[in-house]
Design an enzyme around this catalytic site. Structure first.
Site, PDB file in Angstrom:
ATOM      1  N   LYS A  40     -33.833 100.952 -21.359  1.00 36.65           N
ATOM      2  CA  LYS A  40     -33.722  99.966 -20.287  1.00 36.65           C
ATOM      3  C   LYS A  40     -34.590  98.753 -20.642  1.00 36.65           C
ATOM      4  CE  LYS A  40     -34.058  99.477 -15.223  1.00 36.65           C
ATOM      5  NZ  LYS A  40     -34.413 100.118 -13.930  1.00 36.65           N
ATOM      6  N   SER A  91     -31.022 100.127 -10.121  1.00 35.99           N
ATOM      7  CA  SER A  91     -31.090  99.009 -11.022  1.00 35.99           C
ATOM      8  C   SER A  91     -30.814  99.355 -12.482  1.00 35.99           C
ATOM      9  CB  SER A  91     -32.489  98.398 -10.951  1.00 35.99           C
ATOM     10  OG  SER A  91     -33.450  99.311 -11.448  1.00 35.99           O
ATOM     11  N   SER A 129     -33.314 103.961  -8.418  1.00 31.84           N
ATOM     12  CA  SER A 129     -32.688 103.215  -9.515  1.00 31.84           C
ATOM     13  C   SER A 129     -32.266 104.049 -10.721  1.00 31.84           C
ATOM     14  CB  SER A 129     -33.623 102.110 -10.004  1.00 31.84           C
ATOM     15  OG  SER A 129     -33.633 101.042  -9.101  1.00 31.84           O
TER      16      SER A 129
END
Lengths: 482, 93, 475
Positions: A76, A151, A175
């Site tokens: 990420k 997210s 998330s």
């Protein structure tokens, strides 16, 4: 070349059935083929990946095998990666090249993983649909008109599309679990403090926790062990011992778990989700779990308390993005005040600004007690709720999300609706508990996730019950487009 | 939530909101305040505020300097520096 | 009649090796931004880890001022934007400081006065902004960012600039005695904000002005005096003082409002979620207590009781840790009366230091020089007047006392035999005066001494010479 799991890949590499360079190239090709459409990656680190792959191949040739030798992984873009752009999904950091590595990156690098690239995400991890990214929305591989969740949308979508065997994510209010649920894969958020936060760009420091996406629970068990542990660079990381999750999952000890279903998690469910959820409950009963109805009576306050605490912390955490030392600096910065205001206003998107403003409000003189302090007390209520629950049950389950994925654009102009989609996930962050979402079925061909919440540092039983469930079901084996 | 509050908040947080967006922002913030205002009724008498999910204490680091600073790496964005200093518009004090 | 009410906030840089929350070195004077780590630069994702030594130092200070040590203290964020504050917040302590509820006794003309210490908390220093380096830009050096400080906040207990300076000096002496700060005011390791207000005695406190960042004892005194007069003039003209932050300008000897006003600042303090509560056990406190060195009050008692120093001298020495260290070293090697050593240091050496604006700790003259001089006076080798001359030579850079004595040919003659011979020669030359003396004209003693001194170019030891003359004239 079609490996089904991290476990298979590691075995194949170790047995020299496949070379790391072949494997890595194969995944890079898949990414190139699919990512124009899915938009999972912000940065592809192809050259670096191939170099590392060659290095690992040399090691394997000499029979030097690390825990995750040759495992391709997507990181990420919230984790700082030395000499590599680290954008956090924001224009603010579009030009930022980190001078150092996050501890998670360092640990996974040292374990022998091959980083394929940095994945797309909601800007500064603020969002539940991956639509707030400066780099555009990520698509859900099950139906590209739908959001993958957020997210950590890029990481989830990449694993779901099988263009990366695993990926990292971060979870502040859901998330990891919410996109795992909406993309039909496993997403584990460990206990707060289990994984170091050093080098993970902070959204809300007391809620943020790094975790992983995989296709099954055993893979998550393998990866969690390598990521976890006390880090002297993170004061809030825990020194609780890290068990061998994988062998625990495979051990014979046949736990007869008592599993709680909070009334508050199921009372408002629509019929489709309810049906899928109770089908999964039957599976758990079949593997020997005892089901018990419990109450988490402050669940409905979770989103409200979260929407005070997270913005309050973020309003302060994001002050460092001032255009002075790194990141976006406005051309229109004739004086210091302009430098600050214009750089920040140009660099941050709408949602980030909204949260900074709400957080600033909640901390400001005259409102602190009514908002911030009150929210921290509510947080304690919620934590106590869980504590009482874990006196009665081993694990708590419910649907991860109230519904399947929504369409891109559907909730973009309705922040409240967006916030409420986190209703089942935020309270575990407030309490610092570990939780995982695993695939439990489909509604209208879109996946749904089962959330399993454990007590502090009890990831091993979350993983084990997930593994028991996955031995009885094949939802986790379903691939989009097949 | 009104214009004045927005001005105060943007002053404190060093943001500026384009004129066109202010009305929409006020509506959104009002809705958010309504949502978070729900905690108001929570029975928190006697509850301690919880700043951390886990109940442990601050670890302490030995006082040993580590010489691992690489200024040119830290200042890889050379548009913001001069002679090793970070540069901002002249501050008049 | 107005009463001045003064409270001080003193910022003391702790002399740790590394910073409060990062492992970067705290050495002074390195190249710009070469001692600012990714943590000090507030790179995205970095986290603070607390320096153990800084905690110990704060506890030491607390114990030295009879304060309570918080068994649990909390770090908070103070939020505001400034380029020398990379995170956009300063990590400080707000609601639960590590040290609270202390006090310090000061002595004004021998009268004791107690000053309350509200709290002392740990916090990080900011970097430096340099405004005169480039034409259109300010330059930021973050080497100092993250250096540990304790901020010591007093009660508004002081009533004159003299009390304030005495209190300040005593705190200075304490932190130096404890070895927790170098106390260097020029380099900014010890600086002070003064809160000043006026009131009619017995009234409520008046509105105060805060004078920021004063970095010398003298400036503190001048700033308070200036501010007291300024406020008095305002009040007496029927106006009211406004609460504001001011700066003291030593060149003009005045205070003026800061131009960049911290307009209605709302710092939005909240507990720093990156840091956990700091717990300090009673065992740890007890352990630290055992390591406390001699503090100014103990030192003063020792000087008075063991060495018989006068109250004032004992006070002055004990309040200046460099000076008292110098004194202690000087008497160690000397057989002289400690009061004489103190006199010599306080009048002669301190005089030179003040004249040249040099701290005694960095003067080229060392305690061993003073011991040697005092011993020579004692032995009659030199006179105290000559000792002063030698001191001046030492100050000028000549560092060998014997060498100075030789080169200046100023060694005293104390040898009885030599002096006897010289005296006899003179007495033989002046039979009439000898007779007059014996008939009771005592004053002539001075005449004989003068004649002998003239003959010996002043090198005769006056004390021995007197003895010799007395003896000869009695025969």
């Amino acid at each position: 070349m079609n490996f089904k799991s991290v476990k298979e890949i590691l075995t194949a590499i170790k047995n020299k059935d496949v070379s790391v360079i072949e494997l890595t190239s194969n995944y890079l090709d898949k990414i190139k083929e699919r990512d124009d459409e899915l938009n999972c990656f912000i940065t592809l680190t192809e050259e670096l990946a191939l170099n590392k792959a060659r290095k690992i191949d040399e090691e394997i040739a000499k029979n030097k095998v690390r825990a995750l030798s040759g495992l391709p992984i997507a990181q990420k873009d919230i984790f700082c990666t030395k000499n590599i752009k680290t954008s956090c999904g924001s224009k603010m950091l579009d030009n930022f090249v980190s001078p150092y590595n996050a501890t998670v990156i360092e640990k996974l690098n040292n374990a022998g993983t091959i980083m394929l690239g940095k994945t797309n995400m909601d800007e500064f991890a603020m969002g539940s649909s991956n639509e707030t990214s400066f780099y555009g929305p990520v698509k859900n591989p099950w139906d590209t008109e739908y959001v993958p969740g957020g997210s950590s949308g890029g990481s989830a979508s990449a694993v779901a599309a099988r263009i990366s065997p695993c990926s990292t994510g971060t979870d502040t209010g859901g998330s990891i679990r919410q996109p795992a649920s909406l993309c039909g894969i496993c997403g584990l958020k460990p206990t707060y403090g289990r994984v170091s936060r050093y080098g993970m760009i902070a959204f809300a420091s007391s809620l943020d926790q790094a975790g992983i996406f995989t296709t099954d629970a055993l893979d998550a068990a393998i990866l969690l062990k390598e990521m976890s542990g006390y880090d002297e660079k993170d004061s809030t990381s825990s020194s609780v011992e890290v068990p061998d999750y994988h062998s625990y999952c495979l051990s014979d000890t046949n736990h007869k778990y008592t599993v709680g279903i909070p009334e508050e998690f199921v009372k408002d469910l629509n019929d489709d989700v309810k049906k899928v959820f109770y089908d999964s409950v039957k599976v758990l009963e079949k593997v020997g779990c005892k089901i018990k109805t419990i109450n988490l009576k402050y669940t409905s306050l979770g989103v409200s308390a979260y929407q005070v605490v997270a913005p309050a912390e973020c309003s302060s955490n994001l002050s460092r993005f001032d255009g002075v030392r790194y990141g976006h600096r406005s051309d229109n910065s004739s004086d210091l005040e302009n430098l600050y205001r214009e750089s920040r206003s140009e660099g941050f998107g709408k949602e980030v600004k909204r949260r900074i403003l709400v957080g600033t409000y909640a901390l400001s003189a005259g409102y602190y007690d009514a908002y911030y302090l009150k929210a921290q007390k509510v947080r304690n209520l919620i934590a106590n709720d869980f504590k009482d629950a874990f006196d009665q049950v081993d694990l708590i389950i419910g649907p991860t999300t109230p519904d399947k994925a929504f369409k891109i654009g559907e909730k973009m102009n309705d922040p409240i609706a967006m916030y409420l989609s986190d209703v089942y996930t935020v309270s575990t962050n407030l309490a610092g508990l570990p939780a995982m979402s695993i695939p439990m079925g489909f509604k209208e061909n879109m996946p749904l996730g089962l959330q399993i919440i454990g007590n502090h540092f009890d990831e091993k039983n979350i993983l084990k019950i997930s593994h028991l469930y996955q031995q009885e079901t094949d939802w986790h084996k379903r691939e989009p487009g097949k | 939530m009104d214009r004045k509050t927005i001005d105060k908040l943007t002053h404190l947080s060093k943001l500026s909101i384009p004129e066109n967006d202010v009305d929409e922002l006020i509506i959104n913030l009002e809705n958010i305040l309504k949502l978070i205002g729900e905690i108001d009724a929570a029975p928190t008498d006697g509850m301690e505020p919880m700043a951390h999910p886990l109940d442990f204490n601050q670890p302490l680091r030995e006082d040993k300097p580590v010489k691992d600073i690489n200024r040119s790496e830290n200042q890889n964005d050379t548009s913001k520096t001069k002679d090793g200093y970070y540069i901002v518009p002249k501050i008049i004090d | 009649m107005w009463e001045t009410v003064i409270g001080l906030e003193i910022h003391v840089q702790l002399s740790t090796e590394s910073k409060l929350f990062s492992s970067a070195s705290t050495d002074f004077g390195a190249d710009q931004n070469t001692q600012a780590s990714v943590i000090d630069l507030a790179m995205p994702g970095v986290l603070p880890v607390l320096n153990k030594n800084a905690v110990d130092m704060a506890v030491k200070f607390g114990l030295a001022v009879d304060a309570k040590i918080a068994r649990k203290s909390i770090f908070a964020r103070k939020n505001y934007f400034y380029p020398d504050l990379p995170k956009g917040y300063q990590i400080s302590q707000y609601e639960l400081p590590i040290v609270f509820d202390g006090k310090l006794d000061i002595y004004i003309d021998g009268t004791k006065k107690s000053v309350g210490i509200t709290r002392a908390h740990l916090e990080e220093d900011a970097g430096k902004s340099i405004h005169d380096l480039y034409e259109d830009e300010s330059a930021i050096d973050l080497n100092r960012a993250g250096t540990p400080l304790i901020e010591i906040v007093s009660e508004p207990d002081m009533r004159s600039s003299r009390e304030a300076v005495t209190y300040l000096k005593k705190i200075h002496s304490i932190v130096k005695s404890l070895g927790i700060s170098d106390g260097n005011m020029q380099e900014g390791s010890f600086r002070c904000d003064a809160n000043i207000s006026l009131r009619k005695p017995g009234d409520e406190f008046g509105t105060r002005a805060e004078i920021k960042n004063i970095n010398s004892f003298k400036f503190v005194e001048s700033a308070i005096n200036y501010e007291a007069i300024r406020q008095r003039d305002i009040l007496e003209s029927g106006e009211s003082v406004i609460q504001e932050t001011r700066l003291y300008d030593p060149k003009k000897d005045e205070t003026r409002p800061m131009r960049s006003k911290e307009e209605a600042n709302d710092y939005r303090y909240f507990p720093d979620p990156d840091l956990l509560p700091v717990e300090i056990s009673q065992e740890k406190i007890d352990k630290i207590k055992l390591t406390l060195p001699e503090l100014p009050d103990d030192k003063k008692d020792r000087y008075k009781n063991n060495y018989g120093l006068k109250e004032d001298d004992a006070e002055i020495l004990s309040l200046n840790s460099n000076l008292s260290t110098f004194f202690d070293e000087s008497i160690k090697e000397s057989d002289s009366n400690p009061q004489l050593v103190a006199n010599f240091i306080l009048s002669e050496l301190v005089g030179l230091c003040n004249k040249h604006n040099i701290d005694i700790s960095v003067a080229t003259i060392k305690p061993s020089h003073i011991s040697q001089l005092m011993n020579y006076i004692d032995q009659g080798k030199i006179s105290s007047k000559q000792a002063k001359d030698i001191l001046n030579e030492l100050w000028a850079g000549k560092l060998d006392i014997d060498e100075i004595i030789r080169s200046k040919n100023i060694e005293q003659v104390s040898d009885t035999e030599i002096l006897m011979k010289e005296a006899q020669k003179i007495l033989e030359k002046h039979p009439k005066e000898v007779q007059d003396y014996k008939n009771g004209k005592d004053k002539l003693m001075g005449f004989f001494v003068g004649q002998i001194m003239k003959e010996m170019k002043g090198k005769a030891n006056p004390k021995v010479l007197n003895e010799v003359l007395n003896k000869l004239l009695k025969e």
